[in-house]
Design a protein around this motif. Sequence first.
Motif, mmCIF file in Angstrom:
data_model
loop_
_atom_site.group_PDB
_atom_site.id
_atom_site.type_symbol
_atom_site.label_atom_id
_atom_site.label_comp_id
_atom_site.label_asym_id
_atom_site.label_seq_id
_atom_site.Cartn_x
_atom_site.Cartn_y
_atom_site.Cartn_z
ATOM 1 N N LEU A 1 1.003 -1.333 -0.011
ATOM 2 C CA LEU A 1 -0.149 0.068 -0.030
ATOM 3 C C LEU A 1 0.786 1.366 0.099
ATOM 4 N N GLY A 2 0.322 2.358 -0.329
ATOM 5 C CA GLY A 2 1.104 3.558 -0.783
ATOM 6 C C GLY A 2 1.556 4.049 0.529
ATOM 7 N N ILE A 3 0.567 4.291 1.755
ATOM 8 C CA ILE A 3 0.777 4.957 3.027
ATOM 9 C C ILE A 3 1.009 6.315 2.664
ATOM 10 N N GLY A 4 2.379 6.907 3.439
ATOM 11 C CA GLY A 4 2.523 8.201 3.441
ATOM 12 C C GLY A 4 3.019 8.592 2.015
ATOM 13 N N ARG A 5 3.271 7.621 1.131
ATOM 14 C CA ARG A 5 3.870 8.065 -0.365
ATOM 15 C C ARG A 5 2.605 8.215 -1.261
ATOM 16 N N ALA A 6 1.434 8.015 -0.618
ATOM 17 C CA ALA A 6 0.160 8.189 -1.456
ATOM 18 C C ALA A 6 0.093 9.660 -2.216
ATOM 19 N N ASP A 7 -0.534 9.620 -3.121
ATOM 20 C CA ASP A 7 -1.480 10.786 -3.572
ATOM 21 C C ASP A 7 -2.914 10.456 -3.716
ATOM 22 N N ILE A 8 -3.515 11.775 -4.166
ATOM 23 C CA ILE A 8 -5.025 11.371 -4.110
ATOM 24 C C ILE A 8 -5.369 10.250 -5.287
ATOM 25 N N PHE B 1 2.665 25.705 5.837
ATOM 26 C CA PHE B 1 3.814 24.816 6.270
ATOM 27 C C PHE B 1 3.230 23.763 7.256
ATOM 28 N N TYR B 2 3.675 22.570 6.754
ATOM 29 C CA TYR B 2 3.220 21.255 7.278
ATOM 30 C C TYR B 2 4.242 20.684 8.134
ATOM 31 N N GLY B 3 4.422 20.858 9.273
ATOM 32 C CA GLY B 3 5.382 20.461 10.179
ATOM 33 C C GLY B 3 5.061 18.935 10.669
ATOM 34 N N THR B 4 5.934 17.907 10.349
ATOM 35 C CA THR B 4 5.804 16.670 10.677
ATOM 36 C C THR B 4 6.444 16.285 12.259
ATOM 37 N N THR B 5 7.617 17.059 12.616
ATOM 38 C CA THR B 5 7.968 17.106 13.849
ATOM 39 C C THR B 5 8.595 18.845 14.274
ATOM 40 N N GLY C 1 6.872 17.773 -2.399
ATOM 41 C CA GLY C 1 5.975 17.502 -3.156
ATOM 42 C C GLY C 1 5.524 15.981 -3.414
ATOM 43 N N LEU C 2 6.321 14.981 -3.041
ATOM 44 C CA LEU C 2 6.277 13.669 -3.597
ATOM 45 C C LEU C 2 5.619 12.798 -2.156
ATOM 46 N N TRP C 3 5.283 13.711 -1.231
ATOM 47 C CA TRP C 3 4.686 12.925 0.148
ATOM 48 C C TRP C 3 3.475 13.595 0.120
ATOM 49 N N TRP C 4 2.704 12.812 1.085
ATOM 50 C CA TRP C 4 1.042 12.973 1.236
ATOM 51 C C TRP C 4 0.938 14.449 1.971
ATOM 52 N N GLY C 5 1.691 15.015 2.755
ATOM 53 C CA GLY C 5 1.423 16.015 3.371
ATOM 54 C C GLY C 5 1.329 17.081 2.230
ATOM 55 N N HIS C 6 2.145 17.168 0.999
ATOM 56 C CA HIS C 6 1.978 17.989 0.061
ATOM 57 C C HIS C 6 0.394 18.004 -0.615
ATOM 58 N N HIS C 7 -0.011 16.706 -0.820
ATOM 59 C CA HIS C 7 -1.324 16.552 -1.555
ATOM 60 C C HIS C 7 -2.359 16.878 -0.795
ATOM 61 N N PHE C 8 -2.282 16.499 0.770
ATOM 62 C CA PHE C 8 -3.208 17.143 1.832
ATOM 63 C C PHE C 8 -3.222 18.710 1.572
ATOM 64 N N ILE C 9 -2.290 19.107 1.460
ATOM 65 C CA ILE C 9 -2.394 20.831 1.498
ATOM 66 C C ILE C 9 -3.212 21.335 0.035
#
Length: 359
Positions: free
Chosen positions: A143-150, A200-204, A213-221
């Motif tokens: 499964l794609g988990i954190g590397r998924a896009d929409i 800005f999406y802070g993961t820690t 741009g290649l991780w889910w946080g980007h697509h979430f935004i």
Amino acid sequence: MREKIRTIVAIVTGLWMVFMGSEGLSATPPPSPCVKTVVDRTGAQVCLPAAINRIVITCYGGASHEIALFGGSRKVVAQPSIDRFPLLAKIYENFVDVPDAGAFDNVNLETILALQPDVVFAGIVSPQGNQRIRTLGIPVVVLGIGRADIDNLLKEFTMVGGILGAEETAAALVAYWNDRLSLIRNRLASIPEEARKKVFYGTTGPPFRTEGGLWWGHHFIRAAGGINAAQEIKMRGGVTPEQLLLWNPDVIIITTNHSQNRQGSGMVGDIRNHPKYRNIAAVKNNAMFACPIGTFWWDRPSPEAILGILWLAKTLYPRQMEALSIKIETKRFFSRFYHYALSDAEFNAFFSTVGKVNP
């Protein structure tokens, strides 16, 4: 009870290995007949038996939520602990005592073998662990988990729903996502790109790490109508205070899916009081928010992530999204897809780390 089940699994594992060794046989069970083939997130064709009755999960990333939503919760015989998701455990009570066979590259092959799963659902970030499981002769669906896009996440819903014989539910979930994403696009259509909020999406943090741009946080935004301040870094990485000041985001979003960030509202306070961040627009305007947690983190890919995207869209553009009630939307989602009547108190608890609720 959980410790008792783990003990039983350990005993069965030991007996299985002793028996196999005494008989001079391979510890790998004969593979089930291959009846259907699916294409997983890596592009690999995975051959599956006709009946899927025993499932092992070796990743987070919403896999348990997908399988439960598609009616497979009672088929799960091992998965990583769901202690961080008490509402998921309340809705699917059988999850509470399911043993843990390890996660990602740290998997227990003996336990997995003894459980004799028909399929293992694994994450794309653990190729070594996934290959070790394949050597047992067990199909592994990645499964794609954190590397998924929409787009890939919606394809994953269709795939997993198909594996579990829940094609209609999967189609309904995909249609719901597409409808709500279209609603966001339509409501925000009048806002030009240059006027969109920079997020800005802070993961820690602090000090911060973020997703490009290649991780889910980007697509979430992006799905919520924002611009990812860190899109240029592509993958994941650390961010210095100086770099964050150069980006000067309008809004800061803090994930709560790392141990450092469990209390998101506390993290917001740390940022607000840090002298190196005081001149950032988001800090000056108090536009800092921790992400809500439902049955899963709303800022990470899962069936429920669309509620997080709606929440972020309303957080970024409250005037354009004013007619949308996050509370009503969430209750309808839970009723339709989890078949669960969410109470007001349970809904409000989603925002206990956020510091601000805009239902």
